[in-house]
Design an enzyme around this catalytic site. Sequence first.
Site, mmCIF file in Angstrom:
data_model
loop_
_atom_site.group_PDB
_atom_site.id
_atom_site.type_symbol
_atom_site.label_atom_id
_atom_site.label_comp_id
_atom_site.label_asym_id
_atom_site.label_seq_id
_atom_site.Cartn_x
_atom_site.Cartn_y
_atom_site.Cartn_z
ATOM 1 N N HIS A 19 -4.525 -14.318 -7.458
ATOM 2 C CA HIS A 19 -4.750 -13.083 -8.219
ATOM 3 C C HIS A 19 -3.396 -12.462 -8.566
ATOM 4 C CE1 HIS A 19 -3.804 -10.790 -4.621
ATOM 5 N NE2 HIS A 19 -4.856 -11.268 -3.961
ATOM 6 N N HIS A 22 -0.529 -12.145 -5.940
ATOM 7 C CA HIS A 22 0.275 -13.353 -5.690
ATOM 8 C C HIS A 22 1.250 -13.577 -6.847
ATOM 9 C CE1 HIS A 22 -3.708 -14.343 -3.669
ATOM 10 N NE2 HIS A 22 -2.873 -14.101 -2.681
ATOM 11 N N CYS A 128 -7.625 -12.117 14.095
ATOM 12 C CA CYS A 128 -8.239 -11.940 12.769
ATOM 13 C C CYS A 128 -7.988 -13.223 11.976
ATOM 14 C CB CYS A 128 -7.643 -10.742 12.031
ATOM 15 S SG CYS A 128 -8.180 -10.695 10.293
ATOM 16 N N CYS A 131 -6.184 -12.684 8.558
ATOM 17 C CA CYS A 131 -4.720 -12.557 8.666
ATOM 18 C C CYS A 131 -4.117 -13.769 9.366
ATOM 19 C CB CYS A 131 -4.329 -11.339 9.487
ATOM 20 S SG CYS A 131 -4.759 -9.757 8.783
ATOM 21 N N CYS A 153 -10.372 -5.335 11.696
ATOM 22 C CA CYS A 153 -8.987 -5.487 11.243
ATOM 23 C C CYS A 153 -8.731 -4.467 10.129
ATOM 24 C CB CYS A 153 -8.773 -6.909 10.705
ATOM 25 S SG CYS A 153 -7.304 -7.069 9.664
ATOM 26 N N HIS A 156 -8.435 -6.480 6.666
ATOM 27 C CA HIS A 156 -9.598 -7.186 6.121
ATOM 28 C C HIS A 156 -10.922 -6.445 6.286
ATOM 29 C CE1 HIS A 156 -6.647 -10.449 6.040
ATOM 30 N NE2 HIS A 156 -7.355 -10.872 5.018
ATOM 31 N N LYS A 303 -5.010 -2.130 -1.162
ATOM 32 C CA LYS A 303 -4.379 -3.408 -1.516
ATOM 33 C C LYS A 303 -5.400 -4.256 -2.263
ATOM 34 C CE LYS A 303 -2.202 -7.427 0.683
ATOM 35 N NZ LYS A 303 -2.880 -8.447 1.464
ATOM 36 N N LYS A 306 -8.890 -10.466 -3.150
ATOM 37 C CA LYS A 306 -10.043 -11.257 -3.557
ATOM 38 C C LYS A 306 -11.205 -11.007 -2.596
ATOM 39 C CE LYS A 306 -10.969 -14.329 -6.594
ATOM 40 N NZ LYS A 306 -10.881 -14.328 -8.012
HETATM 41 N N1 MSP Z 1 0.220 -17.778 4.030
HETATM 42 C C1 MSP Z 1 0.771 -16.505 4.330
HETATM 43 C C2 MSP Z 1 2.265 -16.484 4.096
HETATM 44 C C3 MSP Z 1 3.036 -17.500 4.873
HETATM 45 S S1 MSP Z 1 4.731 -17.466 4.493
HETATM 46 C C4 MSP Z 1 5.452 -18.428 5.658
HETATM 47 C C5 MSP Z 1 0.111 -15.436 3.455
HETATM 48 N N2 MSP Z 1 -0.479 -15.878 2.343
HETATM 49 S S2 MSP Z 1 -1.266 -14.939 1.314
HETATM 50 O O1 MSP Z 1 -1.726 -15.835 0.290
HETATM 51 O O2 MSP Z 1 -2.255 -14.174 1.989
HETATM 52 O O3 MSP Z 1 -0.254 -13.920 0.731
HETATM 53 C C6 MSP Z 1 0.870 -14.347 0.042
HETATM 54 C C7 MSP Z 1 1.658 -13.179 -0.477
HETATM 55 O O4 MSP Z 1 0.903 -12.479 -1.447
HETATM 56 C C8 MSP Z 1 2.061 -12.154 0.588
HETATM 57 O O5 MSP Z 1 3.430 -11.817 0.437
HETATM 58 C C9 MSP Z 1 1.231 -10.955 0.260
HETATM 59 O O6 MSP Z 1 1.893 -9.766 0.579
HETATM 60 C C10 MSP Z 1 1.091 -11.106 -1.248
HETATM 61 N N3 MSP Z 1 -0.022 -10.338 -1.738
HETATM 62 C C11 MSP Z 1 -1.364 -10.527 -1.513
HETATM 63 N N4 MSP Z 1 -2.044 -9.490 -2.073
HETATM 64 C C12 MSP Z 1 -1.162 -8.637 -2.673
HETATM 65 C C13 MSP Z 1 -1.259 -7.458 -3.417
HETATM 66 N N5 MSP Z 1 -2.408 -6.888 -3.670
HETATM 67 N N6 MSP Z 1 -0.104 -6.922 -3.886
HETATM 68 C C14 MSP Z 1 1.131 -7.503 -3.691
HETATM 69 N N7 MSP Z 1 1.256 -8.602 -2.982
HETATM 70 C C15 MSP Z 1 0.126 -9.166 -2.429
HETATM 71 O O7 MSP Z 1 0.200 -14.278 3.791
#
Ligand code: MSP
Length: 512
Positions: A19, A22, A128, A131, A153, A156, A303, A306
């Site tokens: 999304h 990311h 969790c 997370c 959590c 979540h 935040k 999905k």
């Molecule tokens: N797999 C772990 C990271 C491991 S790094 C050794 C993870 N993955 S994640 O897919 O959940 O998140 C990846 C990144 O996307 C994180 O930096 C997270 O902060 C970012 N984001 C997820 N949702 C977000 C928003 N709504 N806004 C900004 N960044 C967001 O965590």
Amino acid sequence: MPERFTVTTPIYYVNDVPHIGHAYNEVATDVLARWHRMRGDDTFMLTGTDEHGQKIMRTAAAHDTSPQEWTDRLVETAWKPQLDLLDIANDDFIRTTEERHERGVKIFLQRLYDAGWIYHGEFEAEYCVGCEEYKTASDLVPGTGEYEGQLVCAIHSRPVETVREANYFFKLSEFQQQLLDLYADRPDYVQPEHVRNEVRSFVSQGLTDLSISRSTFDWGIEVPWDEDHVVYVWFEALLNYVTAIGYGVDDETFERRWPAVHIVGKDIARFHAVIWPAMQMAAGIPVSDHVFGHGWLLVGGEKMSKSKATGIEPRQITDVFGVDAFRYYFMRAIAFGSDGSFSWEDLDARYHSELANGLGNLASRAIAMVQKYRDGVVPDVAPVPEVAELLEASVTRADAAIDRFQIHEAIDQAMRIVDRLNGFVTEQAPWVLAKDDARQDELDAVLATLVQGIGTAAILLAPVMTRSTQSLWAAVGGEGEVRDQPIRSAHAWRGTGRVETIPPLFPRVEAQ
Ligand code: MSP
């Protein structure tokens, strides 16, 4: 010797499609990497996917497929295509299911074990799966709706699960003082300030040892000395930053690329600025250069995610406004490090006022005037001193902002040039000068100033808007690729001296 700049995104969980949260993370990291490449730094941008752990295992099971098939499908159909869609110029893409990662993880773990940093023990804790993290009481909040009466959590909004196992532990608690010293000795290690304060206060309250293996499922990397355990997903995921650059197998590449700068969301700053440096210290490798924790994209004040059905896919935006506008909007509108709310209205307003009317109009007017008054030949005279000084100062300020990870400030410097040039056109009224034979030198200076300024703005904006800046660059007589221009001397570029007509860079978008 060019300076080293190795920069990483987090590796993404592939339980679902990407999304804009990311994408935000990817684009910001890509802008920094592109900027450093244009400085001439020895740049390497790493991204990838985090594929082990219970979250993915359960998602695959819910879709009646194996975790490996699930991750293969998501990586190929969603995550890699997203990089193309957003013009991300990463140098490598690592999947934690790759052999190179598994091998590096095992070498790292064995070294820690041999050095006495790992022991076997019993434990019970709340976990969790969303997370993939053990939680303490202070991480939990009262549930609502179907979870009323339970603790959930805070991220979540779902209940945690109790894990009761005999596991391997990493002696994290022994690193408290070294970590506090690290934050004190290198104040720019964790940025921005509020993330640094949060991390430091967390560590000063004391650290407990970390369970780094699980024995009740097998979707993970085997612990090298005990085949009944797989490595805890976060412990293994953090290692992607070194397994991708040859840790333990290719010392030359590793020395060239390490240490790195990590761009992460603030929700995962603790993993990167507490657990990860402790692992590095235990393994005797240099600690990362910086950990920058950016803010969240919010929807309805929360935040965007999905799992809470507030996710927006990048394509929904790029289909309407294009990739350049996508990249520009998120980097420009949100101070990097702070949270920001996405809104279609704000995107639409900035697109039309800053890109279509600001930059696009300036370029088409300036080019049309050089064609009309000088047959497309840019007068070979110096830009007026007032603007020349502004160009040089803006380049210096923008470049310095990038060293502080203040991407929005760097863009602001470029847009100040655009605003000043638009004001300059109105003040100088070239159409009046053109009618007066005695003022042809003035007209020459005005036209040369506009072209020089537009070229400078195109170079400064090239890391952000990869496509329109190339058209702009070619239109003002820039040679070759704008992304190959030295960004620190953007104000002093020289071109062919001829302009070319361009189609509108930012066509109007009708309200939907
Ligand atoms: N797999 C772990 C990271 C491991 S790094 C050794 C993870 N993955 S994640 O897919 O959940 O998140 C990846 C990144 O996307 C994180 O930096 C997270 O902060 C970012 N984001 C997820 N949702 C977000 C928003 N709504 N806004 C900004 N960044 C967001 O965590």
